[in-house]
Design a protein around this motif. Structure first.
Motif, PDB file in Angstrom:
ATOM      1  N   LYS A   1       0.824  -1.200   0.000  1.00  0.00           N
ATOM      2  CA  LYS A   1       0.000   0.000   0.000  1.00  0.00           C
ATOM      3  C   LYS A   1       0.864   1.258   0.000  1.00  0.00           C
ATOM      4  CE  LYS A   1      -3.825   2.345   0.186  1.00  0.00           C
ATOM      5  NZ  LYS A   1      -4.722   2.416  -0.995  1.00  0.00           N
ATOM      6  N   ALA A   2       1.963   1.246   0.759  1.00  0.00           N
ATOM      7  CA  ALA A   2       2.859   2.397   0.792  1.00  0.00           C
ATOM      8  C   ALA A   2       3.477   2.641  -0.588  1.00  0.00           C
ATOM      9  CB  ALA A   2       3.954   2.181   1.832  1.00  0.00           C
ATOM     10  N   TYR A   3       3.900   1.561  -1.236  1.00  0.00           N
ATOM     11  CA  TYR A   3       4.464   1.695  -2.581  1.00  0.00           C
ATOM     12  C   TYR A   3       3.422   2.238  -3.554  1.00  0.00           C
ATOM     13  CZ  TYR A   3       9.101  -0.435  -2.069  1.00  0.00           C
ATOM     14  OH  TYR A   3      10.417  -0.674  -1.751  1.00  0.00           O
ATOM     15  N   GLU A   4       2.198   1.740  -3.454  1.00  0.00           N
ATOM     16  CA  GLU A   4       1.147   2.199  -4.370  1.00  0.00           C
ATOM     17  C   GLU A   4       0.844   3.676  -4.154  1.00  0.00           C
ATOM     18  OE1 GLU A   4      -1.364  -1.928  -5.167  1.00  0.00           O
ATOM     19  OE2 GLU A   4      -1.951  -0.629  -3.494  1.00  0.00           O
ATOM     20  N   ILE A   5       0.866   4.116  -2.900  1.00  0.00           N
ATOM     21  CA  ILE A   5       0.612   5.528  -2.609  1.00  0.00           C
ATOM     22  C   ILE A   5       1.714   6.400  -3.189  1.00  0.00           C
ATOM     23  CG2 ILE A   5       0.532   7.224  -0.735  1.00  0.00           C
ATOM     24  CD1 ILE A   5      -0.932   5.072   0.936  1.00  0.00           C
ATOM     25  N   ILE A   6       2.968   5.987  -3.001  1.00  0.00           N
ATOM     26  CA  ILE A   6       4.096   6.773  -3.507  1.00  0.00           C
ATOM     27  C   ILE A   6       4.112   6.786  -5.034  1.00  0.00           C
ATOM     28  CG2 ILE A   6       6.612   6.912  -3.619  1.00  0.00           C
ATOM     29  CD1 ILE A   6       6.628   5.643  -0.791  1.00  0.00           C
ATOM     30  N   LEU A   7       3.875   5.626  -5.641  1.00  0.00           N
ATOM     31  CA  LEU A   7       3.924   5.515  -7.097  1.00  0.00           C
ATOM     32  C   LEU A   7       2.645   5.983  -7.772  1.00  0.00           C
ATOM     33  CD1 LEU A   7       5.627   2.008  -7.316  1.00  0.00           C
ATOM     34  CD2 LEU A   7       6.700   4.223  -7.741  1.00  0.00           C
ATOM     35  N   ASN A   8       1.578   6.142  -6.964  1.00  0.00           N
ATOM     36  CA  ASN A   8       0.276   6.569  -7.482  1.00  0.00           C
ATOM     37  C   ASN A   8      -0.248   5.608  -8.542  1.00  0.00           C
ATOM     38  OD1 ASN A   8      -1.936   8.347  -7.462  1.00  0.00           O
ATOM     39  ND2 ASN A   8      -1.164   9.472  -9.233  1.00  0.00           N
ATOM     40  N   THR A   9      -0.127   4.315  -8.237  1.00  0.00           N
ATOM     41  CA  THR A   9      -0.607   3.296  -9.159  1.00  0.00           C
ATOM     42  C   THR A   9      -0.919   2.026  -8.376  1.00  0.00           C
ATOM     43  OG1 THR A   9      -0.147   2.169 -11.261  1.00  0.00           O
ATOM     44  CG2 THR A   9       1.657   2.284  -9.680  1.00  0.00           C
ATOM     45  N   THR A  10      -1.609   1.083  -9.023  1.00  0.00           N
ATOM     46  CA  THR A  10      -1.940  -0.197  -8.410  1.00  0.00           C
ATOM     47  C   THR A  10      -0.925  -1.242  -8.852  1.00  0.00           C
ATOM     48  OG1 THR A  10      -4.302   0.343  -8.392  1.00  0.00           O
ATOM     49  CG2 THR A  10      -3.702  -1.975  -8.175  1.00  0.00           C
ATOM     50  N   LEU A  11      -0.439  -2.036  -7.905  1.00  0.00           N
ATOM     51  CA  LEU A  11       0.571  -3.048  -8.188  1.00  0.00           C
ATOM     52  C   LEU A  11      -0.015  -4.442  -8.055  1.00  0.00           C
ATOM     53  CD1 LEU A  11       3.475  -1.475  -6.101  1.00  0.00           C
ATOM     54  CD2 LEU A  11       3.132  -1.289  -8.574  1.00  0.00           C
ATOM     55  N   ASP A  12       0.495  -5.359  -8.869  1.00  0.00           N
ATOM     56  CA  ASP A  12       0.070  -6.752  -8.793  1.00  0.00           C
ATOM     57  C   ASP A  12       0.628  -7.375  -7.522  1.00  0.00           C
ATOM     58  OD1 ASP A  12      -0.975  -9.305 -10.270  1.00  0.00           O
ATOM     59  OD2 ASP A  12       1.058  -9.804  -9.604  1.00  0.00           O
ATOM     60  N   LYS A  13      -0.243  -7.979  -6.727  1.00  0.00           N
ATOM     61  CA  LYS A  13       0.149  -8.507  -5.425  1.00  0.00           C
ATOM     62  C   LYS A  13       1.247  -9.557  -5.528  1.00  0.00           C
ATOM     63  CE  LYS A  13      -1.830 -10.802  -1.342  1.00  0.00           C
ATOM     64  NZ  LYS A  13      -3.103 -11.276  -0.719  1.00  0.00           N
ATOM     65  N   ARG A  14       1.074 -10.536  -6.401  1.00  0.00           N
ATOM     66  CA  ARG A  14       2.050 -11.620  -6.502  1.00  0.00           C
ATOM     67  C   ARG A  14       3.408 -11.099  -6.967  1.00  0.00           C
ATOM     68  NH1 ARG A  14       0.920 -17.001 -10.004  1.00  0.00           N
ATOM     69  NH2 ARG A  14      -0.370 -17.467  -8.173  1.00  0.00           N
ATOM     70  N   ASN A  15       3.429 -10.286  -8.008  1.00  0.00           N
ATOM     71  CA  ASN A  15       4.694  -9.764  -8.536  1.00  0.00           C
ATOM     72  C   ASN A  15       5.396  -8.863  -7.525  1.00  0.00           C
ATOM     73  OD1 ASN A  15       4.378 -11.110 -10.954  1.00  0.00           O
ATOM     74  ND2 ASN A  15       3.417  -9.363 -11.992  1.00  0.00           N
ATOM     75  N   PHE A  16       4.602  -8.081  -6.795  1.00  0.00           N
ATOM     76  CA  PHE A  16       5.194  -7.180  -5.811  1.00  0.00           C
ATOM     77  C   PHE A  16       5.889  -7.979  -4.712  1.00  0.00           C
ATOM     78  CE2 PHE A  16       4.919  -4.926  -1.749  1.00  0.00           C
ATOM     79  CZ  PHE A  16       5.615  -3.771  -2.062  1.00  0.00           C
ATOM     80  N   ARG A  17       5.214  -8.965  -4.178  1.00  0.00           N
ATOM     81  CA  ARG A  17       5.792  -9.750  -3.083  1.00  0.00           C
ATOM     82  C   ARG A  17       7.014 -10.527  -3.549  1.00  0.00           C
ATOM     83  NH1 ARG A  17       1.077 -11.577   1.120  1.00  0.00           N
ATOM     84  NH2 ARG A  17       0.053  -9.548   1.210  1.00  0.00           N
TER      85      ARG A  17
END
Length: 218
Positions: free
Chosen positions: A168-184
């Motif tokens: 969630k912190a990354y998505e807020i900073i990047l202002n985009t939605t990230l894929d859960k599996r790829n992010f982890r």
């Protein structure tokens, strides 16, 4: 041969970021005097003859907001000849990252010619003084770029966090939605996380494992 003798002043401006109310926010002060009366600005000030730039940034951060021992990074020097009215002022910009639970701010409004102090979304800025819009936009880009190769984001999180909170912190900073599996998968492959034998205490959901950042990778 003509030689220009006009003096130069050096200032330091500190872009203070936090994650608050689900948004990447920046701390701004509203000016009570000219130039740019009533416009909003980044906290900053002039560098003393006895201090280097990092010392000036640390001092001003504490004097302006009562903050110290926080992440502080020099990002760029802004020297457009017309950036400051009727004077030649070069500013060295820094960004500071603080956790929202550490927001204990102290401003002497009478001494600093400040009318108001307020947090603003990076994506919804009020009318700004000088070239501070450019500085904030550059600082936000630098923060986003840092996420690709460092653990900078940990400065905006509590010491222990879930992977969901990290994403969630990354998505807020990047202002985009990230894929859960790829992010982890990416976070684990970077070897920047310590897996803890602790779990979140969320009564409404299944407890999630807690993590911390490995300080050796910072």
């Amino acid at each position: 041969m003509y030689r220009e003798t006009k003096t130069h002043e050096i200032t330091v401006d500190v872009v203070i970021f936090t994650i608050k109310k689900g948004k990447l926010q920046v701390l701004l002060v509203q000016r009570s005097k000219e130039p740019f009366i009533n416009k909003w600005a980044i906290p900053g000030g002039f560098v003393r003859l006895s201090e280097n730039l990092d010392e000036a940034a640390q001092r001003l951060l504490y004097e302006k907001s009562n903050l110290k021992d926080v992440y502080l990074e020099q990002i760029y020097t802004f020297g457009d000849p017309l950036r400051y009215p009727n004077s030649r002022v070069i500013t060295v910009a820094y960004f500071a990252l603080i956790r929202s639970e550490n927001l204990v701010l102290k401003f002497d409004k009478s001494a600093d010619n400040i009318k108001e102090v307020c947090w603003h979304s990076v994506y919804d800025l009020p009318p700004l003084a000088f070239d501070h819009k450019t500085i904030i936009e550059y600082a936000a880009k630098r923060l986003r770029d840092d996420l690709e190769h460092s653990a900078t984001a940990f400065q905006l999180l509590p010491p222990k966090f879930t992977l969901t909170e990290l994403q969630k912190a990354y998505e807020i900073i990047l202002n985009t939605t990230l894929d859960k599996r790829n992010f982890r998968k990416k976070m684990i492959s970077m070897n920047i996380l310590n897996e803890l034998d602790e779990y979140s205490k969320n009564k409404s959901k299944r407890p999630a494992r807690l993590y911390s950042f490995n300080p050796e990778t910072l």
